[in-house]
Motif scaffolding. Structure first.
Motif, PDB file in Angstrom:
ATOM      1  N   LEU A  85       0.882  -1.251  -0.093  1.00  0.00           N
ATOM      2  CA  LEU A  85       0.090   0.301   0.100  1.00  0.00           C
ATOM      3  C   LEU A  85       0.790   1.144  -0.034  1.00  0.00           C
ATOM      4  O   LEU A  85       0.754   2.265  -0.691  1.00  0.00           O
ATOM      5  CB  LEU A  85      -0.982   0.039   1.258  1.00  0.00           C
ATOM      6  N   LYS A  86       1.849   1.367   0.904  1.00  0.00           N
ATOM      7  CA  LYS A  86       2.708   2.656   0.965  1.00  0.00           C
ATOM      8  C   LYS A  86       3.329   2.653  -0.278  1.00  0.00           C
ATOM      9  O   LYS A  86       3.678   3.551  -0.798  1.00  0.00           O
ATOM     10  CB  LYS A  86       3.847   2.475   2.177  1.00  0.00           C
ATOM     11  N   ALA A  87       3.846   1.619  -0.980  1.00  0.00           N
ATOM     12  CA  ALA A  87       4.750   1.636  -2.211  1.00  0.00           C
ATOM     13  C   ALA A  87       3.730   2.012  -3.292  1.00  0.00           C
ATOM     14  O   ALA A  87       4.002   3.057  -4.129  1.00  0.00           O
ATOM     15  CB  ALA A  87       5.252   0.159  -2.415  1.00  0.00           C
ATOM     16  N   ALA A  88       2.385   1.581  -3.428  1.00  0.00           N
ATOM     17  CA  ALA A  88       1.788   2.202  -4.352  1.00  0.00           C
ATOM     18  C   ALA A  88       1.423   3.649  -4.385  1.00  0.00           C
ATOM     19  O   ALA A  88       1.313   4.072  -5.381  1.00  0.00           O
ATOM     20  CB  ALA A  88       0.462   1.050  -4.124  1.00  0.00           C
ATOM     21  N   VAL A  89       0.873   4.190  -3.091  1.00  0.00           N
ATOM     22  CA  VAL A  89       0.769   5.368  -2.633  1.00  0.00           C
ATOM     23  C   VAL A  89       1.874   6.316  -3.157  1.00  0.00           C
ATOM     24  O   VAL A  89       1.955   7.270  -3.781  1.00  0.00           O
ATOM     25  CB  VAL A  89       0.201   5.740  -1.389  1.00  0.00           C
ATOM     26  N   GLU A  90       3.261   6.041  -2.872  1.00  0.00           N
ATOM     27  CA  GLU A  90       4.338   6.670  -3.175  1.00  0.00           C
ATOM     28  C   GLU A  90       4.340   6.902  -4.814  1.00  0.00           C
ATOM     29  O   GLU A  90       4.630   8.098  -5.324  1.00  0.00           O
ATOM     30  CB  GLU A  90       5.490   6.126  -2.466  1.00  0.00           C
ATOM     31  N   GLU A  91       4.362   5.703  -5.355  1.00  0.00           N
ATOM     32  CA  GLU A  91       4.461   5.611  -6.982  1.00  0.00           C
ATOM     33  C   GLU A  91       3.279   6.405  -7.572  1.00  0.00           C
ATOM     34  O   GLU A  91       3.637   7.495  -8.474  1.00  0.00           O
ATOM     35  CB  GLU A  91       4.309   4.329  -7.534  1.00  0.00           C
ATOM     36  N   ALA A  92       2.086   6.372  -6.893  1.00  0.00           N
ATOM     37  CA  ALA A  92       0.984   7.245  -7.580  1.00  0.00           C
ATOM     38  C   ALA A  92       1.046   8.662  -7.369  1.00  0.00           C
ATOM     39  O   ALA A  92       0.973   9.735  -8.248  1.00  0.00           O
ATOM     40  CB  ALA A  92      -0.207   6.961  -7.030  1.00  0.00           C
ATOM     41  N   LYS A  93       1.788   9.180  -6.049  1.00  0.00           N
ATOM     42  CA  LYS A  93       2.114  10.791  -5.713  1.00  0.00           C
ATOM     43  C   LYS A  93       3.169  11.043  -6.853  1.00  0.00           C
ATOM     44  O   LYS A  93       3.279  12.321  -7.139  1.00  0.00           O
ATOM     45  CB  LYS A  93       2.511  10.754  -4.283  1.00  0.00           C
ATOM     46  N   GLU A  94       4.273  10.223  -7.124  1.00  0.00           N
ATOM     47  CA  GLU A  94       5.297  10.615  -7.979  1.00  0.00           C
ATOM     48  C   GLU A  94       5.029  10.855  -9.474  1.00  0.00           C
ATOM     49  O   GLU A  94       5.127  11.718 -10.169  1.00  0.00           O
ATOM     50  CB  GLU A  94       6.119   9.516  -7.955  1.00  0.00           C
ATOM     51  N   ASP A  95       4.025   9.923  -9.889  1.00  0.00           N
ATOM     52  CA  ASP A  95       3.617   9.671 -11.202  1.00  0.00           C
ATOM     53  C   ASP A  95       2.383  10.495 -11.704  1.00  0.00           C
ATOM     54  O   ASP A  95       2.425  11.174 -12.623  1.00  0.00           O
ATOM     55  CB  ASP A  95       3.079   8.261 -11.413  1.00  0.00           C
ATOM     56  N   TYR A  96       1.407  10.800 -10.593  1.00  0.00           N
ATOM     57  CA  TYR A  96       0.529  11.688 -10.825  1.00  0.00           C
ATOM     58  C   TYR A  96       0.254  12.446  -9.720  1.00  0.00           C
ATOM     59  O   TYR A  96      -0.872  12.451  -8.881  1.00  0.00           O
ATOM     60  CB  TYR A  96      -0.898  10.681 -11.170  1.00  0.00           C
ATOM     61  N   PRO A  97       1.080  13.541  -9.460  1.00  0.00           N
ATOM     62  CA  PRO A  97       1.063  14.332  -8.407  1.00  0.00           C
ATOM     63  C   PRO A  97      -0.217  15.244  -8.247  1.00  0.00           C
ATOM     64  O   PRO A  97      -0.451  15.636  -7.185  1.00  0.00           O
ATOM     65  CB  PRO A  97       2.229  15.359  -8.350  1.00  0.00           C
ATOM     66  N   GLU A  98      -0.906  15.419  -9.179  1.00  0.00           N
ATOM     67  CA  GLU A  98      -1.984  16.368  -9.141  1.00  0.00           C
ATOM     68  C   GLU A  98      -3.439  15.439  -8.938  1.00  0.00           C
ATOM     69  O   GLU A  98      -4.430  16.208  -8.493  1.00  0.00           O
ATOM     70  CB  GLU A  98      -2.324  17.039 -10.557  1.00  0.00           C
ATOM     71  N   ASP A  99      -3.461  14.267  -8.675  1.00  0.00           N
ATOM     72  CA  ASP A  99      -4.342  13.125  -8.615  1.00  0.00           C
ATOM     73  C   ASP A  99      -4.139  12.823  -6.866  1.00  0.00           C
ATOM     74  O   ASP A  99      -3.196  12.499  -6.452  1.00  0.00           O
ATOM     75  CB  ASP A  99      -4.555  12.217  -9.470  1.00  0.00           C
ATOM     76  N   GLU A 100      -5.362  12.363  -6.535  1.00  0.00           N
ATOM     77  CA  GLU A 100      -5.599  11.594  -5.261  1.00  0.00           C
ATOM     78  C   GLU A 100      -4.511  10.475  -5.577  1.00  0.00           C
ATOM     79  O   GLU A 100      -5.154   9.716  -6.784  1.00  0.00           O
ATOM     80  CB  GLU A 100      -6.888  11.316  -4.885  1.00  0.00           C
ATOM     81  N   PRO A 101      -3.884   9.521  -4.621  1.00  0.00           N
ATOM     82  CA  PRO A 101      -3.245   8.442  -4.995  1.00  0.00           C
ATOM     83  C   PRO A 101      -4.226   7.326  -4.562  1.00  0.00           C
ATOM     84  O   PRO A 101      -3.818   6.265  -4.766  1.00  0.00           O
ATOM     85  CB  PRO A 101      -2.095   8.447  -4.073  1.00  0.00           C
ATOM     86  N   LEU A 102      -5.188   7.590  -4.042  1.00  0.00           N
ATOM     87  CA  LEU A 102      -6.331   6.234  -3.506  1.00  0.00           C
ATOM     88  C   LEU A 102      -7.417   6.685  -4.492  1.00  0.00           C
ATOM     89  O   LEU A 102      -7.923   7.757  -4.567  1.00  0.00           O
ATOM     90  CB  LEU A 102      -6.394   6.320  -2.207  1.00  0.00           C
ATOM     91  N   PRO A 103      -8.352   5.571  -4.745  1.00  0.00           N
ATOM     92  CA  PRO A 103      -8.018   4.205  -4.688  1.00  0.00           C
ATOM     93  C   PRO A 103      -6.719   3.744  -5.482  1.00  0.00           C
ATOM     94  O   PRO A 103      -6.487   4.454  -6.685  1.00  0.00           O
ATOM     95  CB  PRO A 103      -9.043   3.441  -4.977  1.00  0.00           C
ATOM     96  N   ILE A 104      -6.302   2.701  -5.502  1.00  0.00           N
ATOM     97  CA  ILE A 104      -5.356   1.968  -6.271  1.00  0.00           C
ATOM     98  C   ILE A 104      -5.792   0.953  -7.192  1.00  0.00           C
ATOM     99  O   ILE A 104      -6.366   0.113  -6.706  1.00  0.00           O
ATOM    100  CB  ILE A 104      -4.021   1.271  -5.464  1.00  0.00           C
ATOM    101  N   TYR A 105      -5.527   1.196  -8.515  1.00  0.00           N
ATOM    102  CA  TYR A 105      -6.225   0.149  -9.413  1.00  0.00           C
ATOM    103  C   TYR A 105      -5.234  -0.942  -9.917  1.00  0.00           C
ATOM    104  O   TYR A 105      -5.615  -1.410 -10.666  1.00  0.00           O
ATOM    105  CB  TYR A 105      -6.996   0.884 -10.664  1.00  0.00           C
TER     106      TYR A 105
END
Length: 156
Positions: free
Chosen positions: A96-116
């Motif tokens: 979960l932590k890894a996916a949220v960090e990756e989402a924040k890096e890849d899409y900083p303007e979007d909410e990192p959750l939910p993870i698909y």
């Protein structure tokens, strides 16, 4: 497919208070709860819940052994018999932590959750979801809502 785990209402309320859960933020509530609940897994899927009739929501919660911990429970205004959980994806806290960090890096303007997860994605209605597990969970939850709503209609 519906989970066969039991909602732990008292622990859900306790965890909700601990993480200061908010209405309509089930994924964030579940994320924060996962960080403070030893041994719990973060789960995304669907929830069928009773309002005037049963409605279907995309939802996040925790699973710990044979129990569901839902930190959004106080905001749902329902009790365990009126809630049906349909898991689509489960992540360890580390994942979960890894996916949220990756989402924040890849899409900083979007909410990192939910993870698909990774493509290809399936669809329900006009909304993009994760893989086949999401589609299966959605269809099972949708069928349960129809069944429960038919029971309500038959009683009236």
């Amino acid at each position: 497919m519906r989970t066969n785990k039991t909602l732990d209402e008292s622990l859900s309320i306790e965890v909700a208070k601990q993480v200061n859960s908010r209405a309509q933020t089930s994924f964030k509530n579940a994320y924060n709860a996962a960080l403070v609940t030893d041994g719990a897994a973060y789960v995304q899927g669907f929830l069928a819940l009773l309002r005037k009739s049963y409605v279907l929501l995309e939802h996040g919660w925790l699973e710990l052994d044979d129990r569901i911990i839902d930190p959004t429970l106080p905001h749902l205004h329902c009790t365990a018999p009126d809630l049906y959980y349909f898991p689509a994806q489960q992540l360890t806290v580390k994942q979960l932590k890894a996916a949220v960090e990756e989402a924040k890096e890849d899409y900083p303007e979007d909410e990192p959750l939910p993870i698909y997860g990774d493509a290809p994605y399936e669809y329900y209605g006009e909304v993009m979801l994760g893989g086949k597990d999401y589609l299966n969970a959605y269809q099972a939850a949708e069928a349960k809502c129809k069944e429960l709503n038919q029971r309500i209609a038959d009683q009236n």
